[in-house]
Design an enzyme around this catalytic site. Sequence first.
Site, PDB file in Angstrom:
ATOM      1  N   LYS A  41      11.114  -0.170   5.930  1.00 25.72           N
ATOM      2  CA  LYS A  41      11.509  -0.395   7.157  1.00 25.72           C
ATOM      3  C   LYS A  41      10.267  -1.284   7.917  1.00 25.72           C
ATOM      4  CE  LYS A  41      11.176  -0.126  11.225  1.00 25.72           C
ATOM      5  NZ  LYS A  41      10.590  -1.151  12.190  1.00 25.72           N
ATOM      6  N   GLY A  68       1.055   2.631  12.035  1.00 20.06           N
ATOM      7  CA  GLY A  68       1.186   2.155  13.247  1.00 20.06           C
ATOM      8  C   GLY A  68       0.603   2.814  14.504  1.00 20.06           C
ATOM      9  N   ARG A 105       0.812  -1.349  -0.004  1.00 15.59           N
ATOM     10  CA  ARG A 105       0.279  -0.084  -0.084  1.00 15.59           C
ATOM     11  C   ARG A 105       0.840   1.171   0.089  1.00 15.59           C
ATOM     12  NH1 ARG A 105      -5.102   0.136   4.335  1.00 15.59           N
ATOM     13  NH2 ARG A 105      -3.562   1.414   5.691  1.00 15.59           N
ATOM     14  N   CYS A 146      -6.588  -2.121  12.448  1.00 10.98           N
ATOM     15  CA  CYS A 146      -6.752  -0.773  12.816  1.00 10.98           C
ATOM     16  C   CYS A 146      -8.196  -0.394  12.733  1.00 10.98           C
ATOM     17  CB  CYS A 146      -5.886   0.231  12.094  1.00 10.98           C
ATOM     18  SG  CYS A 146      -6.085  -0.108  10.527  1.00 10.98           S
ATOM     19  N   GLU A 189      -0.967   6.648   9.089  1.00 13.79           N
ATOM     20  CA  GLU A 189      -2.029   5.912   9.272  1.00 13.79           C
ATOM     21  C   GLU A 189      -1.873   5.164  10.603  1.00 13.79           C
ATOM     22  OE1 GLU A 189      -4.568   5.238   7.175  1.00 13.79           O
ATOM     23  OE2 GLU A 189      -3.717   6.144   5.312  1.00 13.79           O
ATOM     24  N   GLU A 216      -7.429   1.148  22.570  1.00 17.31           N
ATOM     25  CA  GLU A 216      -7.375   0.349  21.633  1.00 17.31           C
ATOM     26  C   GLU A 216      -7.036  -1.049  22.037  1.00 17.31           C
ATOM     27  OE1 GLU A 216      -4.258   1.213  18.390  1.00 17.31           O
ATOM     28  OE2 GLU A 216      -5.610   0.466  16.919  1.00 17.31           O
TER      29      GLU A 216
HETATM   30  P1  NAD Z   1       3.835   0.594  16.596  1.00 14.84           P
HETATM   31  O1  NAD Z   1       3.623   2.037  16.320  1.00 14.84           O
HETATM   32  O2  NAD Z   1       4.460   0.222  17.793  1.00 14.84           O
HETATM   33  O3  NAD Z   1       5.143   0.094  15.152  1.00 14.84           O
HETATM   34  C1  NAD Z   1       4.778   0.416  13.719  1.00 14.84           C
HETATM   35  C2  NAD Z   1       6.169   0.591  13.243  1.00 14.84           C
HETATM   36  O4  NAD Z   1       6.838   1.732  13.597  1.00 14.84           O
HETATM   37  C3  NAD Z   1       6.906  -0.896  13.256  1.00 14.84           C
HETATM   38  O5  NAD Z   1       7.677  -0.733  12.058  1.00 14.84           O
HETATM   39  C4  NAD Z   1       8.016  -0.270  14.555  1.00 14.84           C
HETATM   40  O6  NAD Z   1       9.059  -0.800  14.393  1.00 14.84           O
HETATM   41  C5  NAD Z   1       8.138   1.179  13.995  1.00 14.84           C
HETATM   42  N1  NAD Z   1       8.630   2.074  15.353  1.00 14.84           N
HETATM   43  C6  NAD Z   1       8.101   1.803  16.508  1.00 14.84           C
HETATM   44  N2  NAD Z   1       8.537   2.733  17.240  1.00 14.84           N
HETATM   45  C7  NAD Z   1       9.275   3.620  16.400  1.00 14.84           C
HETATM   46  C8  NAD Z   1       9.847   4.964  16.694  1.00 14.84           C
HETATM   47  N3  NAD Z   1      10.192   5.585  17.829  1.00 14.84           N
HETATM   48  N4  NAD Z   1      10.614   5.659  15.464  1.00 14.84           N
HETATM   49  C9  NAD Z   1      10.305   5.066  14.275  1.00 14.84           C
HETATM   50  N5  NAD Z   1       9.609   3.891  14.048  1.00 14.84           N
HETATM   51  C10 NAD Z   1       9.263   3.314  15.190  1.00 14.84           C
HETATM   52  O7  NAD Z   1       2.576  -0.160  15.929  1.00 14.84           O
HETATM   53  P2  NAD Z   1       2.454  -1.797  16.000  1.00 14.84           P
HETATM   54  O8  NAD Z   1       2.308  -2.358  17.250  1.00 14.84           O
HETATM   55  O9  NAD Z   1       3.372  -2.487  14.907  1.00 14.84           O
HETATM   56  O10 NAD Z   1       1.122  -1.652  14.906  1.00 14.84           O
HETATM   57  C11 NAD Z   1      -0.386  -1.472  15.685  1.00 14.84           C
HETATM   58  C12 NAD Z   1      -0.732  -0.101  15.331  1.00 14.84           C
HETATM   59  O11 NAD Z   1      -0.681   0.172  14.127  1.00 14.84           O
HETATM   60  C13 NAD Z   1      -2.117  -0.083  15.987  1.00 14.84           C
HETATM   61  O12 NAD Z   1      -2.024   1.151  16.905  1.00 14.84           O
HETATM   62  C14 NAD Z   1      -2.911  -0.042  14.928  1.00 14.84           C
HETATM   63  O13 NAD Z   1      -4.168   0.585  14.967  1.00 14.84           O
HETATM   64  C15 NAD Z   1      -1.971   0.681  13.620  1.00 14.84           C
HETATM   65  N6  NAD Z   1      -2.253   0.367  12.340  1.00 14.84           N
HETATM   66  C16 NAD Z   1      -3.056   1.511  11.585  1.00 14.84           C
HETATM   67  C17 NAD Z   1      -3.391   1.403  10.249  1.00 14.84           C
HETATM   68  C18 NAD Z   1      -3.992   2.415   9.904  1.00 14.84           C
HETATM   69  O14 NAD Z   1      -4.114   2.223   8.264  1.00 14.84           O
HETATM   70  N7  NAD Z   1      -4.630   3.220  10.309  1.00 14.84           N
HETATM   71  C19 NAD Z   1      -3.119  -0.110   9.848  1.00 14.84           C
HETATM   72  C20 NAD Z   1      -2.524  -0.893  10.445  1.00 14.84           C
HETATM   73  C21 NAD Z   1      -2.331  -0.937  11.821  1.00 14.84           C
END
Ligand code: NAD
Length: 488
Positions: A184, A238, A169, A294, A260, A391
């Site tokens: 990443k 994330g 995406r 999400c 997102e 969440e």
């Molecule tokens: P996360 O925020 O912990 O991590 C997401 C990504 O960010 C990973 O690759 C992680 O390594 C990286 N990351 C973590 N800390 C970072 C930092 N300080 N600097 C840079 N990168 C960093 O989220 P997760 O647990 O992997 O995923 C779940 C979350 O993602 C949920 O909150 C979910 O709602 C959200 N999500 C949103 C969508 C959307 O389209 N809105 C889609 C899927 C997931």
Amino acid sequence: MPNIDKDELLKSIPNQLFINGEWRDSADGSTLDVINPATEEKLATIASAKPEDGMDALAAASEAQKEWARTSSRYRAELLRDAFELVMERKDDFAAIMTLEMGKPLDQAYGEVTYGGEFLRWFSEGAPRVMGNYYPTPEGSIQVITHKRPVGPSLLITPWNFPFAMATRKVAPALAAGCTTILKPAEITPLTSLLFVKILEDVGVPKGVVNIIPTSSTPEMTGPMIADARLRKLSFTGSTQVGRALLKEASQNVLRTSMELGGLAPFIVFEDADVDLAVEAALATKMRNMGEACNASSRFYVHSDVADEFTQKFSKGMSELVVGDGMEEGVDVGPIVSAKQLASVEDLVTRSLQSGARIEVGGQRLDRPGFFFPPTVLSVDSADNPLLEEEVFGPVAPVYSFDTEEEVLELANKSQYGLAGYVYTNDMQRVIRLGEELQVGMIGVNSGTISNAAAPFGGVKASGLGREGGTEGIEEFLETIYIGTPRG
Ligand code: NAD
């Protein structure tokens, strides 16, 4: 069930970084282990990038940018189309590796290959359709044309819950627009992305245009990249918490950002709804990906006239779902992705119970290897129960009963999140009213499916900035350039 030789599949997936067209180890030889959440067994050990590797990837993306931007859109489109075809040829491998590293049941992993693959095809078709415009100014003294230019080297950070689709995406529209990329992936699910990048290499994407740097030292590595003026775009999927921190970092270089972020989708069932249809969709929207989505329905607001019937039928449906290793036939619910995520689900359920919630079904982690939590329904009487505000990202559904449309709208809108919402009613005027008033980016009306490559996906408020998919997705990677001349 595909006839997959797991060891052969794992051998076919690269275990190194891909930088400037070469697979290589990390700067100091660091590695990270990838675990199967259904068995807690180690699947693979892969290179874990260090800050120097991140900077090398940025240098490669920056070096390749000019030439890549000058390629014809048809060329880029055909590379993406070839990647789509190759992914489809290897769909069994993609589905199996996702189930192995992430836990989702295999049939859902196939669903993700179809959904995620479509971004490659969709944006291959979008690449040649990027257009400019002509502006006849009202006073007639100047004429202005605009054209679209790729924003430049893009850092794409993806989560673990949809390891394939979240990568396609972002990568597909970025490449279609003419941007070079650094992917990443989440450190707990990097194998799917490594296989995807291998496909992009195989179809002939030029060196430096796609780079991948899985790491267990994320902020240490991404921080200096984001602070470097050669990076022009940050696209992140994330949590809201990390998104907020990244927005701060990105402000330094005024980066274009797409965010997102988290969601807490209300699922609203009105008194005139078809309750059986609502229950069916509640099961699908809650339990797809074990609730780790999400746009998963997170807060069930059900009109008091139908609340008992809904809760009883929903709880029965949840109790009948089969929990197990996603690689096994007939499994509906796989493991939670990690021990940490399981602990966070348990914690939220405990706090919800302390705040007065009552368990209808499920409620406690399963006593078996792997990170399993059963499908759980709770009845909730207080509108500020933690499960209605945070969440959960797991197979847990709180049900709250309401009496009026006004009341439920206020409840739905009081969240900081605004990604998706689901509405079950047969009253068209109400649908229009809610379409205007519900503070979310996407609404499913009598439909449990939100998300399609052809439609804009994204949220409002703390759920993010920008849209992915649709005609909007490619715009996130384009700048509009104004060229004006005096009228001759
Ligand atoms: P996360 O925020 O912990 O991590 C997401 C990504 O960010 C990973 O690759 C992680 O390594 C990286 N990351 C973590 N800390 C970072 C930092 N300080 N600097 C840079 N990168 C960093 O989220 P997760 O647990 O992997 O995923 C779940 C979350 O993602 C949920 O909150 C979910 O709602 C959200 N999500 C949103 C969508 C959307 O389209 N809105 C889609 C899927 C997931």
